[in-house]
Write a protein that holds these residues in place. Structure first.
Motif, PDB file in Angstrom:
ATOM      1  N   ARG A   1       0.830  -1.215   0.000  1.00 61.99           N
ATOM      2  CA  ARG A   1       0.000   0.000   0.000  1.00 61.99           C
ATOM      3  C   ARG A   1       0.862   1.262   0.000  1.00 61.99           C
ATOM      4  N   GLU A   2       1.921   1.262   0.807  1.00 66.44           N
ATOM      5  CA  GLU A   2       2.807   2.434   0.854  1.00 66.44           C
ATOM      6  C   GLU A   2       3.538   2.629  -0.468  1.00 66.44           C
ATOM      7  N   ALA A   3       3.935   1.522  -1.091  1.00 67.32           N
ATOM      8  CA  ALA A   3       4.625   1.605  -2.379  1.00 67.32           C
ATOM      9  C   ALA A   3       3.699   2.194  -3.444  1.00 67.32           C
ATOM     10  N   LYS A   4       2.450   1.752  -3.419  1.00 70.11           N
ATOM     11  CA  LYS A   4       1.488   2.270  -4.395  1.00 70.11           C
ATOM     12  C   LYS A   4       1.201   3.745  -4.166  1.00 70.11           C
ATOM     13  N   LYS A   5       1.167   4.171  -2.906  1.00 69.18           N
ATOM     14  CA  LYS A   5       0.978   5.591  -2.607  1.00 69.18           C
ATOM     15  C   LYS A   5       2.135   6.414  -3.178  1.00 69.18           C
ATOM     16  N   THR A   6       3.334   5.885  -3.048  1.00 61.42           N
ATOM     17  CA  THR A   6       4.516   6.596  -3.549  1.00 61.42           C
ATOM     18  C   THR A   6       4.476   6.722  -5.066  1.00 61.42           C
ATOM     19  N   LEU A   7       4.140   5.629  -5.737  1.00 58.52           N
ATOM     20  CA  LEU A   7       4.059   5.651  -7.202  1.00 58.52           C
ATOM     21  C   LEU A   7       2.926   6.557  -7.678  1.00 58.52           C
ATOM     22  N   ALA A   8       1.838   6.595  -6.919  1.00 59.74           N
ATOM     23  CA  ALA A   8       0.716   7.472  -7.262  1.00 59.74           C
ATOM     24  C   ALA A   8       1.134   8.931  -7.137  1.00 59.74           C
ATOM     25  N   ALA A   9       1.937   9.239  -6.109  1.00 60.59           N
ATOM     26  CA  ALA A   9       2.401  10.617  -5.908  1.00 60.59           C
ATOM     27  C   ALA A   9       3.322  11.059  -7.036  1.00 60.59           C
ATOM     28  N   LYS A  10       3.964  10.112  -7.684  1.00 66.22           N
ATOM     29  CA  LYS A  10       4.831  10.424  -8.820  1.00 66.22           C
ATOM     30  C   LYS A  10       4.025  10.521 -10.120  1.00 66.22           C
ATOM     31  N   GLY A  11       2.719  10.297 -10.025  1.00 63.66           N
ATOM     32  CA  GLY A  11       1.847  10.397 -11.193  1.00 63.66           C
ATOM     33  C   GLY A  11       1.847   9.175 -12.077  1.00 63.66           C
ATOM     34  N   MET A  12       2.398   8.054 -11.588  1.00 62.95           N
ATOM     35  CA  MET A  12       2.584   6.894 -12.448  1.00 62.95           C
ATOM     36  C   MET A  12       1.420   5.913 -12.424  1.00 62.95           C
ATOM     37  N   ILE A  13       0.686   5.861 -11.317  1.00 64.31           N
ATOM     38  CA  ILE A  13      -0.447   4.941 -11.218  1.00 64.31           C
ATOM     39  C   ILE A  13      -1.624   5.651 -10.571  1.00 64.31           C
ATOM     40  N   ALA A  14      -2.792   5.086 -10.755  1.00 64.26           N
ATOM     41  CA  ALA A  14      -4.007   5.612 -10.123  1.00 64.26           C
ATOM     42  C   ALA A  14      -4.902   4.436  -9.770  1.00 64.26           C
ATOM     43  N   SER A  15      -5.561   4.531  -8.627  1.00 60.47           N
ATOM     44  CA  SER A  15      -6.432   3.438  -8.159  1.00 60.47           C
ATOM     45  C   SER A  15      -7.891   3.856  -8.188  1.00 60.47           C
TER      46      SER A  15
END
Length: 240
Positions: free
Chosen positions: A57-71
């Motif tokens: 979950r933390e990894a996905k939050k980090t990638l989302a903050a970089k604009g790379m993924i969205a849930s």
């Protein structure tokens, strides 16, 4: 500030999160997960990396903050188009430099350099003093005497970094630091020793920038920097 002891559960979780972020980020940049495709579900990522759901979950939050993924709720997590990524994020830049054929990324780096580095050189010519310019000339000497590709890349990086610093503009410095770091990584990845054949010419062209800045000639500094960037790009593309 909370200091986490080395080897503590929090430290291990942080290391695991960084590892997952790094692996997923590299995979996305490399195209293993194309835009608009779904990445594996959390349980699958947990099994893939042997980590907890909290880490995922933390990894996905980090990638989302970089604009790379969205849930999306009840749908899953998809990869966003590359033009929505934060290209000034240090990790995103680093992941691009690790791709075997940077292609468009490499061209875009040179394009943005053409926009701000000649302007920075012109600004430096209006501000620099004798001590500042002594450093530039010393780095030109380092370019001319470089015994390895790494030494050459370091001298080139330091020269352009110093010009950006001499511009006196903090935005240019911050912008340039990130782009130059990415370019430095790319230069070290390049194969071959062709720099030995061109280093004298490259050093001479950089010396023209230093002379223009030392002489307080903004237009000449702008033109000299433009030449260095353009010729460097042409050489790189010719050997790619």
């Amino acid at each position: 500030m909370t200091i986490v002891a080395s080897g503590s559960p929090s430290a291990r979780a942080s290391n695991h999160t960084h590892f997952v972020v790094d692996q997923m980020g590299r995979a996305i940049v490399a195209g293993e997960y194309p835009p608009d495709t779904m990445i594996p579900l959390d349980p699958d990522l947990c099994e893939m990396f042997d980590v907890s759901r909290t880490v995922v979950r933390e990894a996905k939050k980090t990638l989302a903050a970089k604009g790379m993924i969205a849930s999306k709720a009840k749908v899953g997590t998809h990869v966003r188009p590359s033009d929505e990524w934060n290209m000034f994020d240090e990790d995103v830049l680093r992941w691009h430099t690790s791709v075997k054929s940077p292609g468009r990324f490499y061209d875009e780096l040179f394009e943005i350099r053409l926009i701000f580095e000649p302007a920075a050189a012109a600004s430096a010519a209006r501000r620099a003093n004798e001590v500042d310019c002594d450093r530039l000339f010393a780095l030109c000497d380092s370019l001319a005497s470089a015994a390895s590709r790494a030494d050459f890349a370091v001298a080139d990086y330091e020269f352009h970094h110093h010009v950006l610093k001499l511009s006196g503009n903090r935005f240019l410095q911050s912008l340039g630091d990130m782009v130059q770091t990415a370019l430095y990584s790319l230069f070290l990845i390049e194969t071959g020793e062709k720099f030995q054949e061109v280093k004298a010419e490259v050093a001479q062209n950089h010396r023209a920038i230093a002379r223009a800045i030392a002489s307080g000639l903004p237009e000449a500094a702008h033109t000299a920097m433009l030449k260095v960037i353009t010729e460097g790009h042409d050489r790189t593309r010719a050997t790619a």
